[in-house]
Every structure is written in C-alpha cells, then in structure tokens.
Scaffold this motif. Structure first.
Motif, PDB file in Angstrom:
ATOM      1  N   GLU A 165       0.819  -1.219   0.000  1.00 27.39           N
ATOM      2  CA  GLU A 165       0.000   0.000   0.000  1.00 27.39           C
ATOM      3  C   GLU A 165       0.851   1.266   0.000  1.00 27.39           C
ATOM      4  OE1 GLU A 165      -2.366  -0.518   3.474  1.00 27.39           O
ATOM      5  OE2 GLU A 165      -3.719  -1.989   2.525  1.00 27.39           O
ATOM      6  N   SER A 166       2.054   1.191   0.579  1.00 29.86           N
ATOM      7  CA  SER A 166       2.925   2.370   0.620  1.00 29.86           C
ATOM      8  C   SER A 166       4.339   1.956   0.980  1.00 29.86           C
ATOM      9  CB  SER A 166       2.415   3.391   1.651  1.00 29.86           C
ATOM     10  OG  SER A 166       2.515   2.869   2.964  1.00 29.86           O
ATOM     11  N   VAL A 167       5.282   2.904   0.835  1.00 27.93           N
ATOM     12  CA  VAL A 167       6.655   2.683   1.259  1.00 27.93           C
ATOM     13  C   VAL A 167       7.126   3.890   2.050  1.00 27.93           C
ATOM     14  CG1 VAL A 167       7.240   1.206  -0.696  1.00 27.93           C
ATOM     15  CG2 VAL A 167       7.642   3.672  -0.845  1.00 27.93           C
ATOM     16  N   THR A 168       8.080   3.648   2.932  1.00 32.11           N
ATOM     17  CA  THR A 168       8.778   4.744   3.596  1.00 32.11           C
ATOM     18  C   THR A 168      10.070   5.002   2.829  1.00 32.11           C
ATOM     19  OG1 THR A 168       7.897   4.213   5.783  1.00 32.11           O
ATOM     20  CG2 THR A 168       9.900   5.540   5.714  1.00 32.11           C
ATOM     21  N   VAL A 169      10.269   6.254   2.426  1.00 27.80           N
ATOM     22  CA  VAL A 169      11.460   6.664   1.697  1.00 27.80           C
ATOM     23  C   VAL A 169      12.293   7.578   2.583  1.00 27.80           C
ATOM     24  CG1 VAL A 169      12.322   7.949  -0.285  1.00 27.80           C
ATOM     25  CG2 VAL A 169      10.367   6.428  -0.555  1.00 27.80           C
ATOM     26  N   GLN A 170      13.577   7.281   2.689  1.00 22.48           N
ATOM     27  CA  GLN A 170      14.473   8.078   3.523  1.00 22.48           C
ATOM     28  C   GLN A 170      15.456   8.854   2.661  1.00 22.48           C
ATOM     29  OE1 GLN A 170      17.051   5.897   6.221  1.00 22.48           O
ATOM     30  NE2 GLN A 170      17.062   7.604   7.661  1.00 22.48           N
ATOM     31  N   ASP A 171      15.608  10.138   2.972  1.00 23.53           N
ATOM     32  CA  ASP A 171      16.567  10.995   2.278  1.00 23.53           C
ATOM     33  C   ASP A 171      17.972  10.626   2.733  1.00 23.53           C
ATOM     34  OD1 ASP A 171      18.295  13.381   1.749  1.00 23.53           O
ATOM     35  OD2 ASP A 171      16.427  14.200   0.957  1.00 23.53           O
ATOM     36  N   THR A 172      18.869  10.313   1.794  1.00 19.08           N
ATOM     37  CA  THR A 172      20.220   9.887   2.162  1.00 19.08           C
ATOM     38  C   THR A 172      21.102  11.051   2.602  1.00 19.08           C
ATOM     39  OG1 THR A 172      20.940  10.055  -0.146  1.00 19.08           O
ATOM     40  CG2 THR A 172      20.164   7.899   0.610  1.00 19.08           C
ATOM     41  N   VAL A 173      20.661  12.276   2.382  1.00 20.37           N
ATOM     42  CA  VAL A 173      21.433  13.453   2.772  1.00 20.37           C
ATOM     43  C   VAL A 173      20.971  13.968   4.132  1.00 20.37           C
ATOM     44  CG1 VAL A 173      22.084  15.816   2.169  1.00 20.37           C
ATOM     45  CG2 VAL A 173      21.847  14.083   0.368  1.00 20.37           C
ATOM     46  N   THR A 174      19.672  14.163   4.286  1.00 21.27           N
ATOM     47  CA  THR A 174      19.138  14.753   5.531  1.00 21.27           C
ATOM     48  C   THR A 174      18.677  13.723   6.539  1.00 21.27           C
ATOM     49  OG1 THR A 174      16.863  14.886   4.694  1.00 21.27           O
ATOM     50  CG2 THR A 174      18.351  16.712   4.161  1.00 21.27           C
ATOM     51  N   GLY A 175      18.407  12.501   6.074  1.00 21.63           N
ATOM     52  CA  GLY A 175      17.882  11.474   6.963  1.00 21.63           C
ATOM     53  C   GLY A 175      16.387  11.549   7.172  1.00 21.63           C
ATOM     54  N   GLU A 176      15.751  12.531   6.609  1.00 19.13           N
ATOM     55  CA  GLU A 176      14.305  12.674   6.765  1.00 19.13           C
ATOM     56  C   GLU A 176      13.570  11.555   6.028  1.00 19.13           C
ATOM     57  OE1 GLU A 176      13.268  16.522   5.338  1.00 19.13           O
ATOM     58  OE2 GLU A 176      14.219  17.597   7.003  1.00 19.13           O
ATOM     59  N   THR A 177      12.396  11.200   6.558  1.00 18.09           N
ATOM     60  CA  THR A 177      11.593  10.137   5.949  1.00 18.09           C
ATOM     61  C   THR A 177      10.201  10.647   5.609  1.00 18.09           C
ATOM     62  OG1 THR A 177      10.794   9.328   8.090  1.00 18.09           O
ATOM     63  CG2 THR A 177      12.820   8.346   7.232  1.00 18.09           C
ATOM     64  N   ARG A 178       9.599  10.001   4.638  1.00 25.13           N
ATOM     65  CA  ARG A 178       8.202  10.272   4.310  1.00 25.13           C
ATOM     66  C   ARG A 178       7.613   9.054   3.627  1.00 25.13           C
ATOM     67  NH1 ARG A 178       6.895  12.240  -0.871  1.00 25.13           N
ATOM     68  NH2 ARG A 178       8.640  12.326  -2.344  1.00 25.13           N
ATOM     69  N   GLN A 179       6.294   8.960   3.601  1.00 26.14           N
ATOM     70  CA  GLN A 179       5.622   7.830   2.996  1.00 26.14           C
ATOM     71  C   GLN A 179       5.095   8.186   1.613  1.00 26.14           C
ATOM     72  OE1 GLN A 179       3.925   5.150   6.659  1.00 26.14           O
ATOM     73  NE2 GLN A 179       2.653   5.325   4.874  1.00 26.14           N
ATOM     74  N   ILE A 180       5.184   7.219   0.709  1.00 25.17           N
ATOM     75  CA  ILE A 180       4.651   7.364  -0.637  1.00 25.17           C
ATOM     76  C   ILE A 180       3.651   6.234  -0.869  1.00 25.17           C
ATOM     77  CG2 ILE A 180       5.181   7.354  -3.107  1.00 25.17           C
ATOM     78  CD1 ILE A 180       7.970   8.327  -2.464  1.00 25.17           C
ATOM     79  N   ASP A 181       2.448   6.580  -1.303  1.00 24.03           N
ATOM     80  CA  ASP A 181       1.454   5.567  -1.631  1.00 24.03           C
ATOM     81  C   ASP A 181       1.841   4.872  -2.925  1.00 24.03           C
ATOM     82  OD1 ASP A 181      -0.050   6.241   0.594  1.00 24.03           O
ATOM     83  OD2 ASP A 181      -1.303   7.676  -0.501  1.00 24.03           O
ATOM     84  N   VAL A 182       1.871   3.571  -2.908  1.00 26.42           N
ATOM     85  CA  VAL A 182       2.305   2.796  -4.075  1.00 26.42           C
ATOM     86  C   VAL A 182       1.782   1.373  -3.939  1.00 26.42           C
ATOM     87  CG1 VAL A 182       4.480   2.098  -3.000  1.00 26.42           C
ATOM     88  CG2 VAL A 182       4.320   2.192  -5.481  1.00 26.42           C
ATOM     89  N   ASN A 183       1.516   0.724  -5.070  1.00 28.87           N
ATOM     90  CA  ASN A 183       1.036  -0.657  -5.044  1.00 28.87           C
ATOM     91  C   ASN A 183       2.038  -1.657  -5.617  1.00 28.87           C
ATOM     92  OD1 ASN A 183      -1.991   0.873  -5.865  1.00 28.87           O
ATOM     93  ND2 ASN A 183      -1.706  -0.234  -3.952  1.00 28.87           N
ATOM     94  N   GLY A 184       2.951  -1.154  -6.448  1.00 32.70           N
ATOM     95  CA  GLY A 184       3.952  -2.037  -7.032  1.00 32.70           C
ATOM     96  C   GLY A 184       5.353  -1.518  -6.806  1.00 32.70           C
ATOM     97  N   ILE A 185       6.256  -2.386  -6.342  1.00 33.92           N
ATOM     98  CA  ILE A 185       7.654  -2.028  -6.129  1.00 33.92           C
ATOM     99  C   ILE A 185       8.509  -2.999  -6.924  1.00 33.92           C
ATOM    100  CG2 ILE A 185       9.503  -1.732  -4.437  1.00 33.92           C
ATOM    101  CD1 ILE A 185       7.264  -1.504  -2.323  1.00 33.92           C
TER     102      ILE A 185
END
Length: 312
Positions: free
Chosen positions: A217-237
C-alpha cells in the motif's frame, strides 16, 4: 561415496535444468539432477502467475510449471536429488560434485544451471510482500499493476528500462535512487526523463514497505542526505539493483566474467572445461526469462550429448 560414474549430472533446476534433464533423459543418459535443497525449481517457485510461457493460454502458476517440468524429466528417466552442491572438481575426464549432505557424485559430463539471485533491498516488509506487490521482474509482473502507482528502485540501465516498460501499465512510475547521479547510460536516463509518466526520487532509499491483505500500500522513503523520511502511496515495487550468479561453489574451476557469470564459448554452452556446460541465468545476464533459460537448457543438453557421443 557414490562409486557409480554417471554419464551426466545436472547441477541446478529451474527451466534450464529441468529442460536439460528432459532432453538428456529422452536420449537415454538417465541424468542425475541435483536440484537444490531450499528452492528447487529456481526463481519461478517464488512467482505467482506466469502468463508469457508458451503453451499456457490461461497462464500457469510458477511452482506448478516447475513441478510439471520435474515430472516430465523423471518420466523419461531423470533422477532428482534435493540437495545443494558445495564443491566441484571439474578437471579431468571424470568430474566430481560434493553436496551439502556429504554425498559425492561423479560423471563424464556436467551441466550447470544454478541461476542467479535477485539482489534484495533487505528492508522490513520486502519478504512479507514478495509476490504481493514486491517484484524483481518487470516483464513478468508489470501487467498486474495496471493503472496503479509503481516504484522502481535502482539507478542502472535495467532500472531505466524497467521504468520505461512499466509506464505501459502503471498510472505513474517513480524511480527511487540513492544518489543524484546514475550508473545508467545517458541515452537510457534521457529516455526516462523524457517520459512524462516517470518521476524521480533522488538521494533516497526505500527503508520500509507497508501493506495489508491486498498487498503493498505504501513505502517509507528516507533521504540519504538529511535522513528525513516520508511515505509514498504505491502498489507495485520493482527492485532493479542487480543480480548475483550462483557460482560460489565453483571456486576457480571455471572461467567467470567480472560479475561472476560463467563464460561460455560463442553461441554454445561449452565452458572453459571440456565436458562442462552451463545454461540459464548463471550465464545469461541480459534476457533472464524462463523461456530463454529453457531454450538454453536444451542447447546444453545437446552439447553434452555430442560430447558424450564423441567419447564412445
């Protein structure tokens, strides 16, 4: 210790191994197939519906296809052992393989079809949702994500090609890559950037995969520079970060390329050792399809048969 010297041993299974075994068994060689202890049948045993293998207009489940191939090989006289080969001696006129269970088998010819493994993200949720949203083969599974948001993880030519291919099906395709620059060739990157359905998440990694009963349903994506994270809605990876050929047990017995794939002579399946042949994803780093592996397994069987005939 097995005292019998066989005509031929097939190391590995999957479409290449079982096809080689079918051809060799029909030719009367009664091959021994050492199919693997954990995942006999290769990558297809982890695949759901296979719709692009000829002869199955309604599709067929990957494990069922491999089961039918195994049964066909055994029907014609192949013997299947479920063990892993951990060591080989491929020099001389008689070759020897040693299994994890401590068995030793000898043969005049060897066909190696141990395949390759997709490199994994190794993040929470990846294993849980494999086959239910997480895929490693765009051409195999893209159709199942029609009009759904898709992520492709990777920065090489394969990732760019997969993303471009998946725009035929997905409502959108996002390429997630851990750096700002790509390993892919300029023409592949330019093609992806020109596709209006493709967007980019750079300097980012997928750190967790989330889902429910219906799959991802979603993934957590982490910024490799700042370390910040956020979620992206997605069904296929779709994970496109490379493959690792299963050649560790060879340990210098055969010529390998810089990526560890077995080198064969021209269009044949002959390796650097006489009487040793290789087929499928342990050789092929380009196509990696069940049908192309099966075709190469046929070629390896015919090459092995010609070799054995010459010894008579």
């Amino acid at each position: 210790m097995s005292e019998q010297i066989r005509d031929v041993i097939v190391v590995g299974s999957g479409p290449a191994g079982y096809t080689a075994a079918i051809y060799l068994a029909r030719a009367g060689y009664q091959p021994l197939v050492i199919a693997g202890a954990i995942t006999p049948g290769g990558q297809l045993v982890n695949t759901t519906e296979v719709e692009n293998f000829p002869g199955f207009p309604q599709g067929i489940m990957g494990p069922e296809l491999m089961e039918q191939m195994r049964e066909q090989a055994e029907h014609f006289g192949a013997q299947v052992e479920y063990d892993d080969v951990i060591e080989v001696d491929l020099t001389g006129s008689v070759k020897t393989v040693t299994t994890d269970a401590g068995e030793h088998y000898s043969a005049r010819a060897i066909v190696i079809t141990t395949g390759s493994q997709y490199r994994k993200l190794e993040v929470p949720g990846e294993r849980e949702y494999a086959g239910r949203g997480v895929s490693y083969c765009a051409t195999c599974d893209g159709f199942f994500f029609k009009d759904k948001p898709i992520i492709v993880v990777g920065g090489g030519d394969s990732a760019m090609a997969d993303a471009d291919f998946l725009t035929r099906y997905g409502s959108s395709v996002t390429i997630v890559h851990r750096r700002e620059s790509f390993r892919a060739s300029k023409i592949m990157v330019d093609r992806a950037k020109a596709n209006e359905k493709i967007s980019f998440e750079l300097n980012a990694v997928v750190s967790e995969i989330h889902g429910g009963p219906q799959g991802v349903e979603s993934v957590t994506v982490q910024d490799t520079v700042t370390g910040e994270t956020r979620q992206i809605d997605v069904n296929g990876i779709f994970v496109a970060i490379g493959h690792t050929p299963e050649t560790s047990f060879i340990e210098g017995e055969l010529k390998l390329d810089e990526d560890g794939y077995i080198v064969v002579e021209g269009s044949s399946t002959q390796t650097s050792q006489p009487g040793v042949f290789a087929a499928g994803d342990v050789v092929d780093k380009v196509y990696r399809q069940a049908i192309s592996a099966a075709g190469m397994g046929c070629r390896a069987a015919l090459d092995a048969q010609a070799y054995l005939t010459a010894l008579e």
